[in-house]
Scaffold this motif. Structure first.
Motif, short mmCIF file in Angstrom:
data_model
loop_
_atom_site.label_atom_id
_atom_site.label_comp_id
_atom_site.label_asym_id
_atom_site.label_seq_id
_atom_site.Cartn_x
_atom_site.Cartn_y
_atom_site.Cartn_z
N GLY A 62 67.13 -17.23 65.81
CA GLY A 62 66.48 -18.50 66.10
C GLY A 62 65.26 -18.74 65.24
N ARG A 63 64.46 -17.69 65.07
CA ARG A 63 63.27 -17.83 64.21
C ARG A 63 63.68 -18.09 62.77
N ASP A 64 64.69 -17.37 62.32
CA ASP A 64 65.17 -17.57 60.95
C ASP A 64 65.70 -19.00 60.76
N THR A 65 66.40 -19.50 61.77
CA THR A 65 66.96 -20.86 61.69
C THR A 65 65.86 -21.90 61.62
N ALA A 66 64.86 -21.77 62.50
CA ALA A 66 63.76 -22.72 62.50
C ALA A 66 63.05 -22.74 61.15
N ALA A 67 62.79 -21.55 60.60
CA ALA A 67 62.12 -21.47 59.30
C ALA A 67 62.99 -22.04 58.19
N LEU A 68 64.28 -21.77 58.24
CA LEU A 68 65.21 -22.26 57.21
C LEU A 68 65.26 -23.79 57.23
N LEU A 69 65.34 -24.37 58.42
CA LEU A 69 65.39 -25.83 58.53
C LEU A 69 64.09 -26.47 58.04
N GLN A 70 62.96 -25.83 58.38
CA GLN A 70 61.67 -26.38 57.93
C GLN A 70 61.56 -26.33 56.41
N ARG A 71 61.99 -25.22 55.82
CA ARG A 71 61.93 -25.12 54.36
C ARG A 71 62.85 -26.14 53.69
N ALA A 72 63.92 -26.51 54.37
CA ALA A 72 64.86 -27.49 53.80
C ALA A 72 64.38 -28.92 53.94
N GLY A 73 63.25 -29.12 54.60
CA GLY A 73 62.67 -30.46 54.68
C GLY A 73 62.84 -31.16 56.01
N PHE A 74 63.40 -30.48 57.00
CA PHE A 74 63.55 -31.08 58.32
C PHE A 74 62.27 -30.89 59.13
N ASN A 75 61.97 -31.87 59.98
CA ASN A 75 60.89 -31.71 60.94
C ASN A 75 61.40 -30.85 62.09
N VAL A 76 60.74 -29.73 62.34
CA VAL A 76 61.23 -28.75 63.30
C VAL A 76 60.12 -28.39 64.28
N THR A 77 60.48 -28.34 65.55
CA THR A 77 59.64 -27.73 66.57
C THR A 77 60.38 -26.52 67.10
N ALA A 78 59.70 -25.38 67.15
CA ALA A 78 60.31 -24.16 67.67
C ALA A 78 59.67 -23.81 69.00
N SER A 79 60.48 -23.32 69.92
CA SER A 79 60.00 -22.96 71.25
C SER A 79 60.14 -21.47 71.47
N ALA A 80 59.09 -20.85 72.02
CA ALA A 80 59.11 -19.42 72.37
C ALA A 80 58.56 -19.27 73.78
N VAL A 81 59.12 -18.35 74.53
CA VAL A 81 58.69 -18.15 75.92
C VAL A 81 57.37 -17.40 75.98
N THR A 82 57.19 -16.42 75.09
CA THR A 82 56.02 -15.54 75.16
C THR A 82 55.06 -15.78 74.00
N GLY A 83 53.84 -15.28 74.19
CA GLY A 83 52.86 -15.34 73.12
C GLY A 83 53.28 -14.52 71.91
N TYR A 84 53.97 -13.41 72.16
CA TYR A 84 54.46 -12.59 71.05
C TYR A 84 55.50 -13.35 70.25
N GLY A 85 56.37 -14.07 70.94
CA GLY A 85 57.36 -14.89 70.24
C GLY A 85 56.68 -15.96 69.40
N CYS A 86 55.63 -16.55 69.93
CA CYS A 86 54.86 -17.55 69.18
C CYS A 86 54.26 -16.92 67.93
N HIS A 87 53.74 -15.72 68.07
CA HIS A 87 53.16 -15.01 66.92
C HIS A 87 54.20 -14.77 65.83
N LEU A 88 55.41 -14.39 66.24
CA LEU A 88 56.47 -14.15 65.25
C LEU A 88 56.86 -15.44 64.54
N LEU A 89 56.87 -16.55 65.28
CA LEU A 89 57.19 -17.84 64.65
C LEU A 89 56.10 -18.24 63.66
N GLN A 90 54.86 -17.98 64.01
CA GLN A 90 53.75 -18.29 63.10
C GLN A 90 53.88 -17.47 61.82
#
Length: 256
Positions: free
Chosen positions: A11-39
């Motif tokens: 999921g994190r890889d997909t969100a990053a891939l879509l953002q790099r391709a020019g799509f507007n993306v919002t990613a959701s994580a349940v935990t603070g650690y998940g948020c850190h990994l997305l950042q």
């Protein structure tokens, strides 16, 4: 805008891939650690915290054009909630499901359809249960094990809340292995032997979850392993790789 429920590495890889391709993306994580990994992946729009159906429906109605459900293969409630919210909001739903593990046909490998049958099968095979089912399954597992006079060794995430939960359930420190996987076959074998495991319990969380290494280690160590099979949900659309999600978006959605 695309909303990715990014509860997995894919999921994190997909969100990053879509953002790099020019799509507007919002990613959701349940935990603070998940948020850190997305950042760390470079995501700029992140929602943190669990979302019930009403909250998710409200978010989807705020200009979301596609919901990508990349939650864990065993997060059935999260996926049901996502599908219901997508229907209510009239937003297309796409399930990113990591491929299931390729389990060998071997007399030491047992398959179980749910938690109850996983526990029952394991208790019929040994009295020292090495569990990698996760902390959410521990209460049911410990209750059944204690009634049967069996011992449980739990391998869980090295998170303070998870370890506190284990202690509150009555596990002692010598029965808790706090370790972030996946682990190599060699390390799994060493752990099984160190804790004198008589049977291993795991989930079919796919290659990313290290289930193939756990099973291979159990076979090499001569220990039976019970594999909890994935819940069967009726997804409207399923893809298996981040690149497939990107191609779908390129074909069906304008960028921006």
């Amino acid at each position: 805008m695309i909303l990715v429920l990014a509860g997995t590495l894919e999921g994190r890889d997909t969100a990053a891939l879509l953002q790099r391709a020019g799509f507007n993306v919002t990613a959701s994580a349940v935990t603070g650690y998940g948020c850190h990994l997305l950042q760390k992946q470079g995501l700029t729009r992140i929602l943190t915290g669990a979302l019930d159906e009403a909250a998710l429906t409200g978010i989807l109605r705020q200009g979301i054009r596609l919901l990508v459900d990349a939650t864990h293969p065993f997060a059935a409630l999260a996926s049901r909630t996502a599908m219901a919210a997508a229907r209510a909001a009239g937003v297309p739903y796409l399930r990113l499901e990591r491929p299931a593990a390729e389990l060998p046909a071997h007399p030491l490998v047992y398959r179980a359809k749910d938690l109850e049958s996983t526990i029952g099968q394991a208790l019929s095979l040994g009295k020292v249960l090495f569990s990698t089912l996760g902390s959410k399954s521990l209460s049911s597992l410990l209750a059944a094990a204690r009634q049967a006079g069996a011992k449980v060794v739990a391998r869980v995430l090295p998170d303070s809340k998870v370890i506190l939960h284990c202690l509150q359930l009555g596990l002692n420190p010598g029965e808790i292995i706090a370790l972030q996987g996946p682990c190599s076959v060699e390390l799994n074998i060493a752990l099984y032997r160190q804790y004198q495991a008589e049977v291993v319990l795991t989930k079919d969380s796919g290659s990313t979850g290290g289930v193939e290494e756990k099973v291979a280690a159990a076979i090499e160590a001569g220990i039976p392993v019970v594999v909890w099979q994935r819940p069967g949900l009726d997804y409207p659309l399923v893809l298996h790789r981040p690149e497939e999600v990107l191609q779908y978006c390129l074909n069906h959605l304008p960028k921006g």
